[in-house]
Design a protein around this motif. Structure first.
Motif, PDB file in Angstrom:
ATOM      1  N   ASP A 165      -3.762 -10.143 -21.696  1.00  0.00           N
ATOM      2  CA  ASP A 165      -3.520 -10.962 -20.387  1.00  0.00           C
ATOM      3  C   ASP A 165      -2.314 -10.430 -19.512  1.00  0.00           C
ATOM      4  OD1 ASP A 165      -5.490 -12.932 -21.204  1.00  0.00           O
ATOM      5  OD2 ASP A 165      -4.097 -14.277 -22.140  1.00  0.00           O
ATOM      6  N   LYS A 166      -1.225 -10.054 -20.358  1.00  0.00           N
ATOM      7  CA  LYS A 166      -0.280  -9.590 -19.558  1.00  0.00           C
ATOM      8  C   LYS A 166      -0.603  -8.137 -18.832  1.00  0.00           C
ATOM      9  CE  LYS A 166       3.831 -11.223 -22.171  1.00  0.00           C
ATOM     10  NZ  LYS A 166       5.053 -10.586 -23.107  1.00  0.00           N
ATOM     11  N   LEU A 167      -1.404  -7.391 -19.536  1.00  0.00           N
ATOM     12  CA  LEU A 167      -1.856  -6.027 -18.909  1.00  0.00           C
ATOM     13  C   LEU A 167      -2.759  -6.386 -17.890  1.00  0.00           C
ATOM     14  CD1 LEU A 167      -1.898  -3.025 -19.199  1.00  0.00           C
ATOM     15  CD2 LEU A 167      -4.018  -3.315 -20.718  1.00  0.00           C
ATOM     16  N   ALA A 168      -3.584  -7.461 -17.930  1.00  0.00           N
ATOM     17  CA  ALA A 168      -4.342  -7.734 -16.932  1.00  0.00           C
ATOM     18  C   ALA A 168      -3.499  -8.191 -15.583  1.00  0.00           C
ATOM     19  CB  ALA A 168      -5.387  -8.867 -17.175  1.00  0.00           C
ATOM     20  N   GLN A 169      -2.638  -9.027 -15.972  1.00  0.00           N
ATOM     21  CA  GLN A 169      -1.735  -9.611 -14.823  1.00  0.00           C
ATOM     22  C   GLN A 169      -0.960  -8.339 -14.137  1.00  0.00           C
ATOM     23  OE1 GLN A 169       0.946 -12.499 -16.148  1.00  0.00           O
ATOM     24  NE2 GLN A 169       2.161 -12.472 -14.231  1.00  0.00           N
ATOM     25  N   GLN A 170      -0.255  -7.553 -14.853  1.00  0.00           N
ATOM     26  CA  GLN A 170       0.595  -6.589 -14.524  1.00  0.00           C
ATOM     27  C   GLN A 170      -0.393  -5.338 -13.656  1.00  0.00           C
ATOM     28  OE1 GLN A 170       2.168  -5.496 -18.270  1.00  0.00           O
ATOM     29  NE2 GLN A 170       3.799  -6.741 -17.975  1.00  0.00           N
ATOM     30  N   SER A 171      -1.608  -5.299 -14.337  1.00  0.00           N
ATOM     31  CA  SER A 171      -2.680  -4.298 -13.439  1.00  0.00           C
ATOM     32  C   SER A 171      -2.972  -4.861 -12.130  1.00  0.00           C
ATOM     33  CB  SER A 171      -3.753  -4.187 -14.241  1.00  0.00           C
ATOM     34  OG  SER A 171      -3.260  -3.427 -15.631  1.00  0.00           O
ATOM     35  N   GLU A 172      -3.062  -6.199 -12.199  1.00  0.00           N
ATOM     36  CA  GLU A 172      -3.439  -6.782 -10.724  1.00  0.00           C
ATOM     37  C   GLU A 172      -2.309  -6.589 -10.039  1.00  0.00           C
ATOM     38  OE1 GLU A 172      -4.312 -11.141  -9.123  1.00  0.00           O
ATOM     39  OE2 GLU A 172      -4.681 -11.053 -11.276  1.00  0.00           O
ATOM     40  N   GLU A 173      -0.851  -6.868 -10.488  1.00  0.00           N
ATOM     41  CA  GLU A 173       0.274  -6.506  -9.564  1.00  0.00           C
ATOM     42  C   GLU A 173       0.208  -5.124  -8.858  1.00  0.00           C
ATOM     43  OE1 GLU A 173       3.395  -7.727 -11.897  1.00  0.00           O
ATOM     44  OE2 GLU A 173       2.911  -9.901 -11.749  1.00  0.00           O
ATOM     45  N   LEU A 174       0.020  -4.291  -9.611  1.00  0.00           N
ATOM     46  CA  LEU A 174       0.057  -3.054  -9.364  1.00  0.00           C
ATOM     47  C   LEU A 174      -1.086  -2.391  -8.519  1.00  0.00           C
ATOM     48  CD1 LEU A 174       0.610  -0.915 -12.837  1.00  0.00           C
ATOM     49  CD2 LEU A 174       2.294  -1.279 -11.137  1.00  0.00           C
ATOM     50  N   ASP A 175      -2.052  -3.151  -8.312  1.00  0.00           N
ATOM     51  CA  ASP A 175      -3.195  -3.012  -7.328  1.00  0.00           C
ATOM     52  C   ASP A 175      -2.781  -3.496  -5.957  1.00  0.00           C
ATOM     53  OD1 ASP A 175      -5.057  -1.913  -8.853  1.00  0.00           O
ATOM     54  OD2 ASP A 175      -6.111  -3.705  -9.601  1.00  0.00           O
ATOM     55  N   LYS A 176      -1.898  -4.815  -5.945  1.00  0.00           N
ATOM     56  CA  LYS A 176      -1.385  -5.189  -4.832  1.00  0.00           C
ATOM     57  C   LYS A 176      -0.313  -4.388  -4.426  1.00  0.00           C
ATOM     58  CE  LYS A 176      -2.107 -10.065  -6.084  1.00  0.00           C
ATOM     59  NZ  LYS A 176      -1.315 -11.422  -6.408  1.00  0.00           N
ATOM     60  N   PHE A 177       0.448  -3.881  -5.269  1.00  0.00           N
ATOM     61  CA  PHE A 177       1.506  -2.745  -4.551  1.00  0.00           C
ATOM     62  C   PHE A 177       0.965  -1.473  -3.796  1.00  0.00           C
ATOM     63  CE2 PHE A 177       4.128  -4.207  -8.540  1.00  0.00           C
ATOM     64  CZ  PHE A 177       4.510  -5.520  -7.748  1.00  0.00           C
ATOM     65  N   ALA A 178      -0.283  -1.173  -4.585  1.00  0.00           N
ATOM     66  CA  ALA A 178      -0.940   0.149  -4.024  1.00  0.00           C
ATOM     67  C   ALA A 178      -1.327  -0.239  -2.698  1.00  0.00           C
ATOM     68  CB  ALA A 178      -2.327   0.434  -4.916  1.00  0.00           C
ATOM     69  N   THR A 179      -1.986  -1.547  -2.584  1.00  0.00           N
ATOM     70  CA  THR A 179      -2.559  -1.936  -1.152  1.00  0.00           C
ATOM     71  C   THR A 179      -1.287  -1.765  -0.168  1.00  0.00           C
ATOM     72  OG1 THR A 179      -4.299  -3.058  -2.086  1.00  0.00           O
ATOM     73  CG2 THR A 179      -3.673  -3.591  -0.113  1.00  0.00           C
ATOM     74  N   SER A 180      -0.296  -2.408  -0.566  1.00  0.00           N
ATOM     75  CA  SER A 180       0.801  -2.497   0.309  1.00  0.00           C
ATOM     76  C   SER A 180       1.454  -0.932   0.840  1.00  0.00           C
ATOM     77  CB  SER A 180       1.973  -3.131  -0.340  1.00  0.00           C
ATOM     78  OG  SER A 180       1.746  -4.711  -0.633  1.00  0.00           O
ATOM     79  N   LEU A 181       1.446  -0.263  -0.138  1.00  0.00           N
ATOM     80  CA  LEU A 181       1.967   1.054   0.256  1.00  0.00           C
ATOM     81  C   LEU A 181       0.855   1.870   1.043  1.00  0.00           C
ATOM     82  CD1 LEU A 181       2.880   2.400  -3.565  1.00  0.00           C
ATOM     83  CD2 LEU A 181       4.485   1.899  -1.514  1.00  0.00           C
ATOM     84  N   ASN A 182      -0.319   1.522   1.064  1.00  0.00           N
ATOM     85  CA  ASN A 182      -1.062   2.020   2.033  1.00  0.00           C
ATOM     86  C   ASN A 182      -1.060   1.609   3.458  1.00  0.00           C
ATOM     87  OD1 ASN A 182      -2.608   3.946   0.191  1.00  0.00           O
ATOM     88  ND2 ASN A 182      -4.076   2.171  -0.276  1.00  0.00           N
ATOM     89  N   ASP A 183      -0.035   0.529   3.769  1.00  0.00           N
ATOM     90  CA  ASP A 183       0.290  -0.179   4.963  1.00  0.00           C
ATOM     91  C   ASP A 183       0.764   1.138   5.869  1.00  0.00           C
ATOM     92  OD1 ASP A 183       0.594  -1.256   7.426  1.00  0.00           O
ATOM     93  OD2 ASP A 183       1.683  -3.011   6.259  1.00  0.00           O
ATOM     94  N   PRO A 184       0.192   1.566   7.062  1.00  0.00           N
ATOM     95  CA  PRO A 184       1.044   2.497   7.781  1.00  0.00           C
ATOM     96  C   PRO A 184       2.124   2.208   8.604  1.00  0.00           C
ATOM     97  CG  PRO A 184      -1.152   1.893   8.844  1.00  0.00           C
ATOM     98  CD  PRO A 184      -1.058   1.356   7.515  1.00  0.00           C
ATOM     99  N   ASN A 185       2.563   0.755   8.648  1.00  0.00           N
ATOM    100  CA  ASN A 185       3.384   0.220   9.398  1.00  0.00           C
ATOM    101  C   ASN A 185       4.569  -0.126   8.278  1.00  0.00           C
ATOM    102  OD1 ASN A 185       2.277   0.439  11.949  1.00  0.00           O
ATOM    103  ND2 ASN A 185       1.261  -1.506  11.312  1.00  0.00           N
ATOM    104  N   ILE A 186       4.528   0.350   7.035  1.00  0.00           N
ATOM    105  CA  ILE A 186       5.660  -0.131   6.028  1.00  0.00           C
ATOM    106  C   ILE A 186       6.904   0.501   6.299  1.00  0.00           C
ATOM    107  CG2 ILE A 186       5.191   1.711   4.449  1.00  0.00           C
ATOM    108  CD1 ILE A 186       5.613  -0.256   2.162  1.00  0.00           C
ATOM    109  N   ASP A 187       7.925  -0.159   6.170  1.00  0.00           N
ATOM    110  CA  ASP A 187       9.157   0.214   6.877  1.00  0.00           C
ATOM    111  C   ASP A 187       9.998   0.474   5.410  1.00  0.00           C
ATOM    112  OD1 ASP A 187      10.635  -2.112   5.479  1.00  0.00           O
ATOM    113  OD2 ASP A 187      10.184  -3.200   7.243  1.00  0.00           O
ATOM    114  N   ALA A 188      10.980   1.128   5.464  1.00  0.00           N
ATOM    115  CA  ALA A 188      12.235   1.777   4.196  1.00  0.00           C
ATOM    116  C   ALA A 188      12.451   0.846   3.479  1.00  0.00           C
ATOM    117  CB  ALA A 188      13.130   2.504   5.038  1.00  0.00           C
ATOM    118  N   ALA A 189      12.973  -0.525   4.092  1.00  0.00           N
ATOM    119  CA  ALA A 189      13.714  -1.474   3.068  1.00  0.00           C
ATOM    120  C   ALA A 189      12.288  -1.796   2.315  1.00  0.00           C
ATOM    121  CB  ALA A 189      14.096  -2.802   4.014  1.00  0.00           C
ATOM    122  N   THR A 190      11.100  -2.079   2.595  1.00  0.00           N
ATOM    123  CA  THR A 190       9.947  -2.675   2.079  1.00  0.00           C
ATOM    124  C   THR A 190       9.423  -1.616   1.018  1.00  0.00           C
ATOM    125  OG1 THR A 190       9.123  -4.010   3.884  1.00  0.00           O
ATOM    126  CG2 THR A 190       7.678  -3.782   2.150  1.00  0.00           C
TER     127      THR A 190
END
Length: 355
Positions: A107-132
């Motif tokens: 369950d922990k692994l599934a939750q953590q994998s889901e979080e990593l997927d969200k982070f990957a999506t965020s990193l693909n945002d071309p407008n991401i700033d340095a602080a984020t």
């Protein structure tokens, strides 16, 4: 609660003793869950589960760890603690704990994998700033560290459970060895003899040379007089001495067992009649030249002699009982013709031809 072989019924000990060999033969992972699944299979208390296991084992791909987990979830996960002995209760609790820890980690692994997927999506945002980006990087590092810690915790729990099974396996091997040992003489007992004979007859037959298996039956001449004249304790000492004499010169290809009373058996694999005759004659000579004295006296017990009968295995044409009988008949021929000598199936055949 630790598993203790002393709490196990005789049937459970027999089953786990079988599993030791089965797991090695079939290269099955010796995990707590696999031991539990196979233990329940051989126990046979759940007919539906047993039928499914039969189907799995008849399949060319056979059993694996993944199937073991599915079988547990389907047939045993929801069972209450209704075992009728402490050993089965402790075993079920151990497996339940292992499965619970695995589920938490999954369950922990599934939750953590889901979080990593969200982070990957965020990193693909071309407008991401340095602080984020800095904040996301820190969060990813924290998540990875958490995953590593969770994995380490699970490994620790599984290692502890595996150590429990390893300890049980060691107990079972020791218990099985004790069950197969004659308490007085410390050679194999009748049960060990029966098992060894069955296995060696199969091997000799498979080798294409069944006569390479030779059986020596022997017993102490006039043994009753030791008990009558000196008491049973002295008689026991004579039996131990006879067994020790054979053990001291034991060959790598032989198995020594107490057949019953004062009668012993020596089973030789990859041998022949002539070699067995030499071995029997060596034992006979060593016993005959022994000078035993009572511990509480300088008086000698008198001459100790033994008689021997030898037969070679004829293969599928004879049963184990027939094989033993031919060696026994040769032994009785040695006794009839004066004792303290070695007779073989050839001597027996010659006598029968002369009659």
């Amino acid at each position: 609660m630790l598993l203790d072989i002393n709490d196990a019924p005789e049937k459970s000990i027999r089953i786990f003793g079988q599993l030791i060999d089965i797991f090695e033969e079939q290269s099955i992972n010796p995990t707590p869950l696999n031991y539990f699944i196979w233990y329940e299979y051989y126990k046979g208390d759940n007919p539906k589960f047993r039928q499914e296991m039969d189907k799995i084992l008849s399949d060319p791909f056979g059993y694996n760890d993944r199937l073991g987990r599915r079988l547990y979830d389907e047939y045993f996960a929801d069972d209450d603690d209704s075992a009728d002995n402490e050993f089965d209760k402790a075993l079920k609790r151990l497996i339940s704990l292992v499965i619970k820890k695995m589920n938490i980690w999954s369950d922990k692994l599934a939750q953590q994998s889901e979080e990593l997927d969200k982070f990957a999506t965020s990193l693909n945002d071309p407008n991401i700033d340095a602080a984020t980006l800095k904040e996301l990087t820190h969060t990813v590092q924290s998540t990875v560290t958490s995953m590593q810690e969770s994995s380490a915790d699970l490994q620790k729990e599984l290692m502890s459970s595996n150590e429990e099974i390893t300890r049980l396996r060691k107990q079972l091997i020791e218990a099985r060895a004790q069950v197969m040992l004659d308490e007085l003489t410390e050679v194999g007992n009748r049960k060990a003899f029966n098992i060894a004979m069955a296995e060696m007859m199969d091997s000799a037959q498979a080798s294409g040379n069944p006569e390479s298996l030779v059986l020596i039956m022997t017993d102490i001449d006039h043994f009753k007089r030791f008990n009558d004249n000196f008491g049973h304790l002295v008689g026991d000492s004579v039996l131990r001495y006879f067994a020790n004499t054979m053990k001291k010169s034991k060959l790598e290809n032989e198995t020594i067992c107490r057949y019953g009373g004062e009668e012993f058996a020596v089973i030789l694999s990859d041998s022949d009649l002539e070699s067995a005759m030499e071995r029997a004659e060596s034992i006979r000579h060593n016993i005959e030249t022994a000078k035993l004295k009572r511990k509480d006296s300088t008086k000698e017990l008198g001459l100790i002699t033994a008689s021997f009968g030898i037969a070679t295995y004829k293969g599928l044409e004879e049963t184990v009982d027939e094989f033993i009988k031919r060696a026994d008949d040769a032994l009785y021929l040695a006794k009839e013709q004066g004792r303290n000598q070695v007779k073989t199936e050839l001597d027996l055949e010659a006598q029968q031809a002369a009659e």
